[in-house]
Scaffold this motif. Structure first.
Motif, PDB file in Angstrom:
ATOM      1  N   LYS A  53      42.196  50.671  28.313  1.00  0.00           N
ATOM      2  CA  LYS A  53      43.068  49.606  27.817  1.00  0.00           C
ATOM      3  C   LYS A  53      42.670  48.306  28.496  1.00  0.00           C
ATOM      4  CE  LYS A  53      47.961  48.301  27.504  1.00  0.00           C
ATOM      5  NZ  LYS A  53      49.352  48.686  27.884  1.00  0.00           N
ATOM      6  N   LEU A  54      42.303  47.306  27.704  1.00  0.00           N
ATOM      7  CA  LEU A  54      41.922  46.006  28.236  1.00  0.00           C
ATOM      8  C   LEU A  54      43.167  45.139  28.401  1.00  0.00           C
ATOM      9  CD1 LEU A  54      38.723  45.237  26.090  1.00  0.00           C
ATOM     10  CD2 LEU A  54      38.920  46.538  28.211  1.00  0.00           C
ATOM     11  N   THR A  55      43.385  44.614  29.617  1.00  0.00           N
ATOM     12  CA  THR A  55      44.582  43.824  29.881  1.00  0.00           C
ATOM     13  C   THR A  55      44.221  42.512  30.581  1.00  0.00           C
ATOM     14  OG1 THR A  55      44.986  44.862  32.030  1.00  0.00           O
ATOM     15  CG2 THR A  55      46.009  45.901  30.102  1.00  0.00           C
ATOM     16  N   TYR A  56      45.181  41.590  30.585  1.00  0.00           N
ATOM     17  CA  TYR A  56      45.045  40.291  31.244  1.00  0.00           C
ATOM     18  C   TYR A  56      45.044  40.522  32.751  1.00  0.00           C
ATOM     19  CZ  TYR A  56      46.394  35.377  32.285  1.00  0.00           C
ATOM     20  OH  TYR A  56      46.459  34.097  32.749  1.00  0.00           O
ATOM     21  N   TRP A  57      44.037  39.984  33.434  1.00  0.00           N
ATOM     22  CA  TRP A  57      43.829  40.322  34.849  1.00  0.00           C
ATOM     23  C   TRP A  57      44.957  39.860  35.756  1.00  0.00           C
ATOM     24  CZ3 TRP A  57      43.111  37.056  39.111  1.00  0.00           C
ATOM     25  CH2 TRP A  57      42.977  35.697  38.828  1.00  0.00           C
ATOM     26  N   LYS A  58      45.704  38.838  35.316  1.00  0.00           N
ATOM     27  CA  LYS A  58      46.784  38.331  36.167  1.00  0.00           C
ATOM     28  C   LYS A  58      48.061  39.171  36.066  1.00  0.00           C
ATOM     29  CE  LYS A  58      45.580  33.424  36.448  1.00  0.00           C
ATOM     30  NZ  LYS A  58      46.069  32.045  36.222  1.00  0.00           N
ATOM     31  N   LYS A  59      48.088  40.059  35.073  1.00  0.00           N
ATOM     32  CA  LYS A  59      49.318  40.830  34.859  1.00  0.00           C
ATOM     33  C   LYS A  59      49.050  42.320  35.072  1.00  0.00           C
ATOM     34  CE  LYS A  59      51.598  37.558  31.810  1.00  0.00           C
ATOM     35  NZ  LYS A  59      52.287  37.351  30.524  1.00  0.00           N
ATOM     36  N   GLY A  60      49.564  42.831  36.180  1.00  0.00           N
ATOM     37  CA  GLY A  60      49.412  44.257  36.451  1.00  0.00           C
ATOM     38  C   GLY A  60      48.084  44.602  37.100  1.00  0.00           C
ATOM     39  N   SER A  61      47.996  45.842  37.529  1.00  0.00           N
ATOM     40  CA  SER A  61      46.816  46.335  38.239  1.00  0.00           C
ATOM     41  C   SER A  61      46.182  47.462  37.457  1.00  0.00           C
ATOM     42  CB  SER A  61      47.224  46.856  39.625  1.00  0.00           C
ATOM     43  OG  SER A  61      47.818  45.840  40.387  1.00  0.00           O
ATOM     44  N   PRO A  62      44.951  47.808  37.798  1.00  0.00           N
ATOM     45  CA  PRO A  62      44.322  48.968  37.156  1.00  0.00           C
ATOM     46  C   PRO A  62      44.981  50.261  37.648  1.00  0.00           C
ATOM     47  CG  PRO A  62      42.928  48.136  38.916  1.00  0.00           C
ATOM     48  CD  PRO A  62      44.073  47.180  38.799  1.00  0.00           C
ATOM     49  N   ASN A  63      44.783  51.319  36.923  1.00  0.00           N
ATOM     50  CA  ASN A  63      45.339  52.611  37.355  1.00  0.00           C
ATOM     51  C   ASN A  63      44.246  53.469  37.987  1.00  0.00           C
ATOM     52  OD1 ASN A  63      43.996  52.962  34.977  1.00  0.00           O
ATOM     53  ND2 ASN A  63      45.503  54.333  34.050  1.00  0.00           N
ATOM     54  N   TYR A  64      43.487  52.828  38.850  1.00  0.00           N
ATOM     55  CA  TYR A  64      42.509  53.536  39.670  1.00  0.00           C
ATOM     56  C   TYR A  64      42.513  52.897  41.046  1.00  0.00           C
ATOM     57  CZ  TYR A  64      39.662  49.620  37.832  1.00  0.00           C
ATOM     58  OH  TYR A  64      39.203  48.387  37.440  1.00  0.00           O
ATOM     59  N   ARG A  65      42.122  53.695  42.041  1.00  0.00           N
ATOM     60  CA  ARG A  65      42.023  53.141  43.393  1.00  0.00           C
ATOM     61  C   ARG A  65      40.842  52.185  43.433  1.00  0.00           C
ATOM     62  NH1 ARG A  65      39.568  54.519  48.239  1.00  0.00           N
ATOM     63  NH2 ARG A  65      38.664  56.417  47.373  1.00  0.00           N
ATOM     64  N   ARG A  66      41.042  51.049  44.096  1.00  0.00           N
ATOM     65  CA  ARG A  66      40.017  50.014  44.178  1.00  0.00           C
ATOM     66  C   ARG A  66      39.523  49.887  45.611  1.00  0.00           C
ATOM     67  NH1 ARG A  66      44.080  45.469  42.404  1.00  0.00           N
ATOM     68  NH2 ARG A  66      45.450  46.927  43.500  1.00  0.00           N
ATOM     69  N   PHE A  67      38.441  49.145  45.784  1.00  0.00           N
ATOM     70  CA  PHE A  67      38.114  48.645  47.114  1.00  0.00           C
ATOM     71  C   PHE A  67      39.048  47.469  47.340  1.00  0.00           C
ATOM     72  CE2 PHE A  67      35.808  45.395  49.622  1.00  0.00           C
ATOM     73  CZ  PHE A  67      35.835  46.058  50.834  1.00  0.00           C
ATOM     74  N   PHE A  68      39.960  47.634  48.307  1.00  0.00           N
ATOM     75  CA  PHE A  68      41.004  46.649  48.555  1.00  0.00           C
ATOM     76  C   PHE A  68      41.678  46.292  47.231  1.00  0.00           C
ATOM     77  CE2 PHE A  68      38.832  45.071  52.719  1.00  0.00           C
ATOM     78  CZ  PHE A  68      39.222  46.241  53.338  1.00  0.00           C
ATOM     79  N   ALA A  69      41.657  45.006  46.826  1.00  0.00           N
ATOM     80  CA  ALA A  69      42.320  44.609  45.581  1.00  0.00           C
ATOM     81  C   ALA A  69      41.317  44.102  44.555  1.00  0.00           C
ATOM     82  CB  ALA A  69      43.364  43.536  45.874  1.00  0.00           C
ATOM     83  N   VAL A  70      40.072  44.579  44.657  1.00  0.00           N
ATOM     84  CA  VAL A  70      39.009  44.100  43.766  1.00  0.00           C
ATOM     85  C   VAL A  70      38.967  44.985  42.520  1.00  0.00           C
ATOM     86  CG1 VAL A  70      36.569  43.521  43.560  1.00  0.00           C
ATOM     87  CG2 VAL A  70      37.717  43.310  45.786  1.00  0.00           C
ATOM     88  N   ASN A  71      39.432  44.449  41.397  1.00  0.00           N
ATOM     89  CA  ASN A  71      39.498  45.229  40.160  1.00  0.00           C
ATOM     90  C   ASN A  71      38.131  45.692  39.684  1.00  0.00           C
ATOM     91  OD1 ASN A  71      42.247  44.797  40.148  1.00  0.00           O
ATOM     92  ND2 ASN A  71      42.183  43.146  38.636  1.00  0.00           N
ATOM     93  N   ASP A  72      37.089  44.944  40.047  1.00  0.00           N
ATOM     94  CA  ASP A  72      35.726  45.271  39.590  1.00  0.00           C
ATOM     95  C   ASP A  72      35.092  46.415  40.369  1.00  0.00           C
ATOM     96  OD1 ASP A  72      35.910  43.256  37.767  1.00  0.00           O
ATOM     97  OD2 ASP A  72      34.787  41.794  38.948  1.00  0.00           O
ATOM     98  N   LEU A  73      35.787  46.950  41.369  1.00  0.00           N
ATOM     99  CA  LEU A  73      35.233  48.038  42.179  1.00  0.00           C
ATOM    100  C   LEU A  73      36.150  49.249  42.106  1.00  0.00           C
ATOM    101  CD1 LEU A  73      34.040  45.977  45.287  1.00  0.00           C
ATOM    102  CD2 LEU A  73      32.614  46.886  43.432  1.00  0.00           C
ATOM    103  N   ILE A  74      35.694  50.300  41.449  1.00  0.00           N
ATOM    104  CA  ILE A  74      36.478  51.519  41.253  1.00  0.00           C
ATOM    105  C   ILE A  74      36.052  52.564  42.282  1.00  0.00           C
ATOM    106  CG2 ILE A  74      34.859  52.339  39.458  1.00  0.00           C
ATOM    107  CD1 ILE A  74      37.266  53.740  38.124  1.00  0.00           C
TER     108      ILE A  74
END
Length: 730
Positions: A192-213
């Motif tokens: 699901k593609l979402t607006y980056w400012k609203k909500g977080s991904p449903n996977y663990r990230r490196f810190f808060a970097v959405n581009d790193l799963i």
């Protein structure tokens, strides 16, 4: 034997072949090992390599497998070893990450369903859009092409259901697809593609970097596949990135040690708090050296000025700051703003109230705990009501502790509390202003016979060592500093927060190399990062351009105001002069203290770097080779880069020639075997103490004989504030 390491940042602008061209320089300088940033295939154009997309390939942009093995061969032919940085915790969200693309296309039937650390839901949320989905579709930014969807250069797969839908309507691109067709197609996907400012991904990230799963390296099959190539590399050691992000660091390190054998060096990027020790059940050689960095940092700060500098800082900014409260508030802020969805899931997993869990994470005094390998009571100070009980669930919780700690402390509090910003470093404790030489001795004694790294600068430090050395000089001349700050403020009359103004003056003191446009732009970029990280007036998510422009205009004013420039340069001459001395003391301590000295690229000469990406700027190795070829024992101006390089080369040579196994504390230094180091961490005043030299010695820097007898310490250590003596004879 490890004499010293040299950390190199690789990228397509400085690849394996560029490194090979400079191999003789490293050999001549005297290091024993090159310490390389990640070399596995990374996101195209990566400037650092920590955004890996394929664990089974060496990055072609760096020179590929052929280039890497040639590099190893060339290094070994010169007696140089290789320590390789690896990233077991996460990968990049990118179409070149084919394992992730397989997951997004096939979901539960994908071989890689359990490879990535996503939460078990219907689809993966990818918060990558620059606006709401309808707006992005309206702008024509979602492009469909047969079995692919493309957005801003990111190419995502279309699953079988989506392909069938396109066949059914007999349309395979945007030329015939309506906006509703594109929305229906997206709804069918396993993402699901979402607006980056609203909500977080449903996977663990490196810190808060959405581009790193994150990946589930704790699973045997994931460890095997992600480490198969690593296990075959003919190198001397590994550096493990972000060890605290792993589900079970000890088990991972046990597996890794079994894979690579007992002969290979293993360093972990473990951030220890000031009184914390590296776990003795980890099969590693040591840390990457932030503990050493902070002990040296505090040693170089004058403890006598703590009260005065604190009082002036709070008076200038117009408020008192309770450091304990600031740290807790900062952690709570990032927990609620950056990790809200993660913590909500954890609260359900642990059956604990959300706010209770936020308070627990904000309370933590170190980066993470290691249950079940330590007593569960280690969390009780923060789990006051003893609600967190299940060990397996605690192990999951522990993976998020370092993210909250780092983003709250390192990336928020350290940019708010600006009393003396040379102390604001990774692994520091803002509550601790300075240490005594005795405390430094105790730290060194605890590390005798270890090969843990001694570092002063890295790609993650807030400032390079030479910047911090200058800023620490301010602790020795607090009254003069206060006078200048008040004068500058009255002269410039800035319309920005005085806390940001105060930090800027220190930053300029630390990194000043002239009032030219290059320095101006570097400082501007740095200050924008600083105020966004502080999250007081502006943030990365919601930039306050009005306030940011005020800060940029203020910087322009300082660079253009003739009266300010004249006054600042006069003051800076003194600070820079004493800063060189502090830096030479720190450098000498790095090489002679127990542990292995690590040189961050380019810091073998004076180098005034700010927070990343500034500290990853290219190194001019051609210039460094010229300097190395023109080293001299003649007395040089302290500002000459060859002064520091001469120390580095001579100290590396010393480490090859002398045994440094023991450690004997002295009132003004220490002795290791036949080597005696005497120094003064305070550089602006004379030390009038008497020193007895009991045996004829050689001053290894000045190459002069020192007879036995009584000396004034100040006369011995001279302008550099440090002397290294080697006993002559038996």
């Amino acid at each position: 034997m490890i004499i010293g390491t040299y950390k190199v940042q690789l990228n397509r602008e400085f690849n394996f072949y560029n490194l090979i061209e400079n191999m003789d320089y490293f050999k001549e300088l005297g290091v024993s090992h090159l310490y390389l940033s990640p070399i596995l295939k990374a996101k195209p154009g990566s400037t650092h390599g920590y955004d890996v997309v394929d664990h089974s390939k060496i990055n072609e942009e760096l020179g590929g497998e052929e280039g890497y093995f040639k590099l190893i061969k060339e290094a070994k032919s010169r007696g140089l070893g290789i320590i390789q940085d690896i990233v077991p915790n996460h990968m990049a969200v990118h179409h070149t990450n084919w394992r992730l693309m397989d997951l997004l296309k096939n979901w539960k039937i994908s071989k890689y369903y359990n490879y990535f650390d996503h939460y078990d839901e219907d689809k993966i949320i990818l918060p990558i859009l620059e606006d709401e989905l309808d707006v992005v579709i309206e702008k024509g930014l979602i492009k469909v092409d047969k079995d692919k969807i493309e957005y801003r250069g990111l190419i995502l797969p279309i699953n079988d259901e989506g392909v069938e839908f396109l066949k059914k309507i007999n349309c395979f691109d945007n030329s015939c697809l309506t906006k509703e067709d594109i929305k229906r197609l997206l709804l069918m996907q396993y993402y699901k593609l979402t607006y980056w400012k609203k909500g977080s991904p449903n996977y663990r990230r490196f810190f808060a970097v959405n581009d790193l799963i994150a990946v589930k390296v704790e699973l045997d099959e994931v460890f095997r596949e992600s480490h198969e190539l690593i296990g075959k590399l003919p190198i001397d050691g590994l550096r493990i990135d972000h060890i605290d992000g792993l589900y079970d660091p000890k088990e991972y390190l046990d597996k890794l040690r079994q894979l690579v054998g007992n002969d290979k060096i293993i360093y972990v990027e473990k951030i220890l708090t000031i009184d914390e020790k590296l776990r003795d059940d980890w099969k590693v050689n040591g840390t990457t050296g932030y503990d050493f960095l902070n002990y040296v940092n505090m040693l170089l700060v004058d403890r006598n000025s703590e009260e005065e500098l604190t009082k002036f800082y709070e008076s200038f900014i117009g408020r008192e700051i309770n450091i304990d409260e600031l740290i807790i508030q900062s952690k709570r802020l990032v927990a609620n703003q950056l990790f809200k969805d993660d913590i909500e899931r954890l609260s359900k997993l642990l059956n604990v109230d959300y706010n209770y869990l936020v308070d627990f994470l904000a309370c933590m005094k170190k980066y993470r705990t290691y249950v079940p390998y330590e007593d569960i009571n280690s969390i009780r100070e923060c789990d006051k009501e003893r609600r967190i009980k299940d060990v397996k669930k605690i192990m999951r919780l522990q993976q998020y502790m370092p993210a909250i700690f780092a983003k709250g402390y390192e990336d928020t509090a350290l940019f708010i509390y600006n009393r003396l910003i040379s102390l604001n470093e990774v692994g520091s404790d803002l509550r601790k202003f300075s240490i005594s030489l005795e405390e430094f001795h105790n730290f060194n004694l605890s590390r005798v016979n270890t090969t843990s790294m001694n570092t002063l600068s890295t790609h993650d430090t807030k400032f390079s060592e030479d910047v911090r050395a200058r800023i620490s000089v301010l602790s020795e001349i607090p009254k003069e500093w206060e006078e200048r700050v008040i004068y500058w403020h009255d002269l410039l009359k800035p319309s920005i927060d005085k806390n940001d103004e105060y930090r800027f003056y220190q930053t300029l003191v630390g990194c000043y190399e002239g009032f030219d446009n290059k320095v101006r732009e570097r400082i501007k970029s740095h200050m924008i990062k600083v105020i966004r990280e502080a999250k007081v007036h502006t943030t990365w998510e919601n930039p306050n351009t009005e306030y940011e422009n005020k800060v940029l205009n203020f910087i322009d004013d300082t660079f253009e105001n003739v009266s300010f420039r004249k006054d600042f340069e006069k003051f800076e001459l003194k600070i820079a002069y004493f800063g060189y001395m502090k830096s030479l003391v720190a450098t000498t301590l790095k090489f002679l203290s127990p542990g292995v000295p690590d040189i961050y690229q380019g810091t073998e000469v004076w180098r005034f770097l700010l927070t990343d990406p500034d500290n990853r700027m290219p190194v001019d190795f051609k210039k460094l080779r010229e300097l190395l070829n023109n080293l001299t024992e003649k007395k040089l101006e302290l500002s000459d880069p060859r002064v520091k390089m001469f120390y580095v080369k001579r100290l590396l040579q010393l480490r090859r020639e002398y045994s440094l196994n023991d450690y004997k504390p002295l009132p003004f230094g220490f002795q290791r075997g036949k080597i005696t180091l005497l120094f003064s961490p305070m550089v602006t005043r004379e030390i009038r103490e008497k020193i007895i030299i009991r045996q004829k010695s050689l001053d290894l820097i000045r190459n002069e004989e020192v007879s036995s007898g009584e000396y004034n310490l100040n006369d011995l250590i001279g302008e550099h504030k440090v002397i290294i003596l080697a006993q002559k004879g038996k």
